[in-house]
Design an enzyme around this catalytic site. Structure first.
Site, PDB file in Angstrom:
ATOM      1  N   LEU A   1      -6.174  -0.890  -3.224  1.00  0.00           N
ATOM      2  CA  LEU A   1      -5.397  -1.955  -4.550  1.00  0.00           C
ATOM      3  C   LEU A   1      -5.922  -1.173  -5.191  1.00  0.00           C
ATOM      4  O   LEU A   1      -6.861   0.064  -5.303  1.00  0.00           O
ATOM      5  CB  LEU A   1      -6.287  -3.294  -4.430  1.00  0.00           C
ATOM      6  CG  LEU A   1      -5.400  -4.210  -2.883  1.00  0.00           C
ATOM      7  CD1 LEU A   1      -6.273  -5.825  -3.341  1.00  0.00           C
ATOM      8  CD2 LEU A   1      -4.057  -4.037  -3.446  1.00  0.00           C
ATOM      9  N   GLY A   2      -6.272  -1.325  -6.339  1.00  0.00           N
ATOM     10  CA  GLY A   2      -6.617  -0.848  -7.808  1.00  0.00           C
ATOM     11  C   GLY A   2      -5.799   0.040  -9.007  1.00  0.00           C
ATOM     12  O   GLY A   2      -6.003   0.214  -9.729  1.00  0.00           O
TER      13      GLY A   2
ATOM     14  N   ILE B   1      -4.625  13.364 -20.804  1.00  0.00           N
ATOM     15  CA  ILE B   1      -4.996  13.777 -19.913  1.00  0.00           C
ATOM     16  C   ILE B   1      -4.619  15.392 -19.602  1.00  0.00           C
ATOM     17  O   ILE B   1      -6.037  16.477 -18.656  1.00  0.00           O
ATOM     18  CB  ILE B   1      -3.380  13.435 -19.087  1.00  0.00           C
ATOM     19  CG1 ILE B   1      -3.587  12.325 -18.893  1.00  0.00           C
ATOM     20  CG2 ILE B   1      -3.441  13.914 -17.388  1.00  0.00           C
ATOM     21  CD1 ILE B   1      -2.069  11.397 -18.068  1.00  0.00           C
TER      22      ILE B   1
ATOM     23  N   HIS C   1     -36.364   6.674 -29.831  1.00  0.00           N
ATOM     24  CA  HIS C   1     -36.266   7.734 -29.162  1.00  0.00           C
ATOM     25  C   HIS C   1     -37.232   7.999 -28.513  1.00  0.00           C
ATOM     26  O   HIS C   1     -37.795   7.501 -27.932  1.00  0.00           O
ATOM     27  CB  HIS C   1     -37.711   7.864 -30.689  1.00  0.00           C
ATOM     28  CG  HIS C   1     -37.985   9.589 -31.148  1.00  0.00           C
ATOM     29  ND1 HIS C   1     -36.894   9.948 -32.204  1.00  0.00           N
ATOM     30  CD2 HIS C   1     -38.798  10.187 -31.276  1.00  0.00           C
ATOM     31  CE1 HIS C   1     -37.571  11.194 -31.293  1.00  0.00           C
ATOM     32  NE2 HIS C   1     -38.693  11.418 -31.729  1.00  0.00           N
TER      33      HIS C   1
ATOM     34  N   GLY D   1       2.339  12.050 -22.340  1.00  0.00           N
ATOM     35  CA  GLY D   1       2.516  10.406 -22.417  1.00  0.00           C
ATOM     36  C   GLY D   1       2.951  10.368 -21.032  1.00  0.00           C
ATOM     37  O   GLY D   1       3.336  10.304 -20.709  1.00  0.00           O
TER      38      GLY D   1
ATOM     39  N   GLU E   1       0.678  22.450 -27.382  1.00  0.00           N
ATOM     40  CA  GLU E   1       0.892  20.837 -27.875  1.00  0.00           C
ATOM     41  C   GLU E   1       1.743  20.443 -29.126  1.00  0.00           C
ATOM     42  O   GLU E   1       1.234  22.018 -29.575  1.00  0.00           O
ATOM     43  CB  GLU E   1      -0.463  20.478 -28.214  1.00  0.00           C
ATOM     44  CG  GLU E   1      -0.862  19.511 -29.601  1.00  0.00           C
ATOM     45  CD  GLU E   1       0.059  18.008 -29.316  1.00  0.00           C
ATOM     46  OE1 GLU E   1      -0.454  17.492 -27.415  1.00  0.00           O
ATOM     47  OE2 GLU E   1       0.521  17.518 -29.619  1.00  0.00           O
TER      48      GLU E   1
ATOM     49  N   ALA F   1      -7.170   1.104 -19.380  1.00  0.00           N
ATOM     50  CA  ALA F   1      -7.819  -0.260 -18.308  1.00  0.00           C
ATOM     51  C   ALA F   1      -8.418  -0.971 -19.121  1.00  0.00           C
ATOM     52  O   ALA F   1      -8.190  -2.611 -18.295  1.00  0.00           O
ATOM     53  CB  ALA F   1      -8.486   0.734 -17.417  1.00  0.00           C
TER      54      ALA F   1
HETATM   55  P1  NAD Z   1      -1.231  11.159 -24.828  1.00  0.00           P
HETATM   56  O1  NAD Z   1       0.273  10.516 -25.185  1.00  0.00           O
HETATM   57  O2  NAD Z   1      -2.966  11.179 -24.694  1.00  0.00           O
HETATM   58  O3  NAD Z   1      -1.248  12.569 -25.283  1.00  0.00           O
HETATM   59  C1  NAD Z   1       0.522  13.638 -24.875  1.00  0.00           C
HETATM   60  C2  NAD Z   1       0.541  14.559 -25.819  1.00  0.00           C
HETATM   61  O4  NAD Z   1       1.335  15.202 -25.559  1.00  0.00           O
HETATM   62  C3  NAD Z   1       0.249  14.468 -27.136  1.00  0.00           C
HETATM   63  O5  NAD Z   1      -0.835  14.589 -27.891  1.00  0.00           O
HETATM   64  C4  NAD Z   1       1.981  14.835 -27.853  1.00  0.00           C
HETATM   65  O6  NAD Z   1       1.809  15.246 -29.321  1.00  0.00           O
HETATM   66  C5  NAD Z   1       2.195  16.073 -26.360  1.00  0.00           C
HETATM   67  N1  NAD Z   1       3.251  16.229 -26.527  1.00  0.00           N
HETATM   68  C6  NAD Z   1       4.597  14.970 -26.747  1.00  0.00           C
HETATM   69  N2  NAD Z   1       5.594  16.442 -26.142  1.00  0.00           N
HETATM   70  C7  NAD Z   1       5.206  17.131 -25.534  1.00  0.00           C
HETATM   71  C8  NAD Z   1       5.691  18.342 -25.420  1.00  0.00           C
HETATM   72  N3  NAD Z   1       6.742  18.266 -25.035  1.00  0.00           N
HETATM   73  N4  NAD Z   1       5.868  19.404 -25.484  1.00  0.00           N
HETATM   74  C9  NAD Z   1       4.404  19.908 -25.799  1.00  0.00           C
HETATM   75  N5  NAD Z   1       3.428  18.965 -26.288  1.00  0.00           N
HETATM   76  C10 NAD Z   1       3.866  16.913 -26.385  1.00  0.00           C
HETATM   77  O7  NAD Z   1      -0.571  11.230 -23.525  1.00  0.00           O
HETATM   78  P2  NAD Z   1      -1.389  11.358 -21.361  1.00  0.00           P
HETATM   79  O8  NAD Z   1      -2.606  12.939 -22.180  1.00  0.00           O
HETATM   80  O9  NAD Z   1       0.058  11.898 -21.142  1.00  0.00           O
HETATM   81  O10 NAD Z   1      -1.984  10.336 -21.503  1.00  0.00           O
HETATM   82  C11 NAD Z   1      -0.891   9.108 -21.338  1.00  0.00           C
HETATM   83  C12 NAD Z   1      -2.017   7.949 -21.346  1.00  0.00           C
HETATM   84  O11 NAD Z   1      -2.600   7.327 -20.211  1.00  0.00           O
HETATM   85  C13 NAD Z   1      -2.533   7.854 -22.842  1.00  0.00           C
HETATM   86  O12 NAD Z   1      -1.814   7.508 -24.134  1.00  0.00           O
HETATM   87  C14 NAD Z   1      -4.203   6.622 -22.722  1.00  0.00           C
HETATM   88  O13 NAD Z   1      -3.183   5.480 -23.199  1.00  0.00           O
HETATM   89  C15 NAD Z   1      -4.055   6.887 -20.443  1.00  0.00           C
HETATM   90  N6  NAD Z   1      -5.307   8.220 -20.179  1.00  0.00           N
HETATM   91  C16 NAD Z   1      -6.757   6.909 -20.515  1.00  0.00           C
HETATM   92  C17 NAD Z   1      -7.129   7.872 -20.835  1.00  0.00           C
HETATM   93  C18 NAD Z   1      -8.670   7.921 -21.464  1.00  0.00           C
HETATM   94  O14 NAD Z   1      -8.934   6.681 -21.710  1.00  0.00           O
HETATM   95  N7  NAD Z   1      -9.757   8.534 -20.717  1.00  0.00           N
HETATM   96  C19 NAD Z   1      -7.351   9.702 -19.515  1.00  0.00           C
HETATM   97  C20 NAD Z   1      -5.704   9.889 -18.881  1.00  0.00           C
HETATM   98  C21 NAD Z   1      -5.322   8.865 -19.548  1.00  0.00           C
END
Ligand code: NAD
Length: 473
Positions: free
Chosen positions: A44-45, A188, A447, A274, A207, A323
């Site tokens: 789970l989780g 990520i 402080h 994403g 990026e 989450a």
């Molecule tokens: P993200 O949406 O945060 O980032 C994806 C990045 O990839 C964006 O900057 C986008 O412009 C870029 N991108 C998209 N297509 C591309 C391509 N073809 N080539 C180069 N760059 C490209 O997505 P993620 O990092 O995959 O994370 C997914 C989701 O998971 C996040 O949106 C978030 O909701 C969740 N997440 C949250 C946390 C946290 O809360 N700390 C950590 C990890 C993941």
């Protein structure tokens, strides 16, 4: 094991046991409903606990320790380069995950939540088909759909080579690649890029947009980017990967961007571009649930879908895919089903990027205010003026507060700096409670702590912050 063709009955069935699903199941049970929780795997989780937030934070903690041990030389502490026992590291990370996962199972049991391991799909608006060790079918009065999301993997990268990884693969920590290509400069990419860089990989981030972490204010991204540029081999903005091919000893990537070497070799590739909601293949078409063009299930403020028997929460119910948003929606869904007044109308959902420094924000960002043409006033407190930041050797941070100029209400808070993920809680409370500048400025902050940067940020807005000089207007 042979599948049993039994028909079960449930008052409330929750599908998916992630931080949305198990929170919904527990809350519904606490409110006196009879609850069945169906999850595809035994553990789970969900993604968060099994292969997301929790294991990544365990690894990021290790990364921070590694970096600090290297940086401590500046304070007169010289450590030998740490030896990394990757198997022990994997074991420790898994231990954290297992302990939490067992904890969730224990909590389900104590609450009398029936847990079924099966893959569920809708046969109609009140029936699920269950496939797996505890198969059969299940009739329900209400279902809460909490099946989450999966990493997006563009076709280009689908070359069936284990060296091309998504976040799950990266967290498995098969090895420490000499050179790692990270595609995507989002949550990520930067979190896992930081882990691998600390473990010794040469990390290259690509990026496609002209900045990291779309959505965050640029002045807050800047100090993080500056530090990451020192830790990573390179960060290429406005750059695309146009091809990848597997060779015996490497992955060759073709890159397109200004001034970039067009063909480069890597040992592994992390694709972090994403996530997409898990709305396909679960029989949604057999219900009245409406799915939008991006695959998110449409819900109202009570988390109800267009089908009167089905609610949806978490990643499948729309952005942000976080989450804590899922677990708050979970409570709304459960309370609604228990006949209580409930509504998801949160004004601030905090976002935290667990890099070093951390970047966190909540409520309105300056970028969003500008895009909406909304007039705001911004107060910044640079951490160079914080005694606590100085004692940590980390003065690159910035705390900023965004105000409504007329009411002086705090509309948003953004922080970059060590521990920003913890500090943002005060900002979230301030925004959620509709606090004004005086509320925060007159709250006594201990402080020397980094929390003083929030208090002094509010003081700066009011015209007099002790540790920064603002010219009298
Ligand atoms: P993200 O949406 O945060 O980032 C994806 C990045 O990839 C964006 O900057 C986008 O412009 C870029 N991108 C998209 N297509 C591309 C391509 N073809 N080539 C180069 N760059 C490209 O997505 P993620 O990092 O995959 O994370 C997914 C989701 O998971 C996040 O949106 C978030 O909701 C969740 N997440 C949250 C946390 C946290 O809360 N700390 C950590 C990890 C993941």
């Amino acid at each position: 094991m042979a599948e049993q063709a039994s028909t079960r009955e449930a008052q409330v069935v929750v599908i998916g046991a992630g931080p949305g699903g198990y929170a919904a199941a527990f809350c519904a049970a606490d409110l006196g409903l009879r609850v069945t929780l169906v999850n595809e795997t035994h553990e789970l989780g969900g993604v968060c606990l099994q292969r997301g937030c929790i294991p990544s934070k365990a690894l990021l903690h290790v990364a921070k320790l590694l970096n600090e041990s290297r940086e401590a030389a500046a304070w007169g502490l010289r450590f030998a380069e740490p030896e990394i026992d990757i198997e022990a590291l994997r074991g420790w990370k898994q231990g954290v995950v297992d302990q939490l996962s067992e904890g969730v199972a224990g909590l389900a049991k104590r609450r009398g939540v029936e847990v079924i391991q099966a893959r569920a799909s809708f046969v109609d608006s009140q029936t699920l088909k269950l496939e797996g060790p505890q198969g059969g079918s299940l009739r329900f009065e209400h279902a809460i759909l909490a099946v989450g999301s999966v990493p997006a993997m563009p076709k280009l990268f689908q070359i069936d080579d284990p060296r091309i990884m998504d976040s799950t693969g990266a967290l498995a920590l098969a090895d420490v690649p000499k050179r790692l290509l990270v595609v995507g400069g989002g949550y990520i990419g930067l979190e896992m890029g930081s882990v691998y860089a600390a473990l010794g990989s040469r990390v290259v981030v690509v990026e496609m947009l002209d900045g990291l972490l779309p959505g965050a204010d640029r002045d807050l991204v800047r100090p993080l980017e500056a530090r990451l540029r020192k830790q990573f081999e390179a960060i290429h903005l406005h750059t695309k990967v146009t091809g990848v091919r597997a060779e015996a000893g490497s992955i060759v990537a073709t890159l397109e961007g200004e001034g970039i070497e067009p063909e480069q070799t890597f040992d592994r590739v992390l694709v972090a571009v994403g996530r997409r909601p898990n709305s396909a293949g679960i029989g949604i078409e057999n219900t009245q649930v409406v799915v939008d063009e991006r695959g998110f299930v449409e819900v109202d403020e009570q988390m109800r879908t267009a089908d009167p028997h089905i609610l949806a929460i978490g990643d499948i119910a729309g952005e942000p895919m976080l989450a804590h948003k899922a677990s708050h929606e979970a409570r709304v869904a459960a309370e609604f089903l228990a006949g209580q007044p409930a509504c998801f109308d949160k004004v601030a959902i905090p976002a935290v990027v667990f890099t070093d420094p951390e970047l966190a924000w909540c409520g309105l960002t300056e970028t969003a205010a500008k895009a909406a043409g909304r007039e705001v006033k911004v107060a910044r407190f640079p951490w160079a003026a914080s005694g606590r930041a100085l004692t940590l050797g980390r003065t690159e941070g910035v705390t900023k507060l965004i105000f409504d100029p007329e009411t002086e209400r705090i509309l948003g808070v953004g922080i970059v700096g060590v521990g920003a993920g913890e500090l943002i809680a005060e900002g979230t409370l301030a925004v959620e409670m509709g606090a004004v500048a005086h509320d925060v400025a007159e709250t006594i902050h201990a402080h020397p702590t980094l929390s003083e940067t929030v208090g002094e940020g509010a003081e700066a807005f009011l015209g007099s912050a002790t540790h920064i000089y603002t010219r009298r207007r």
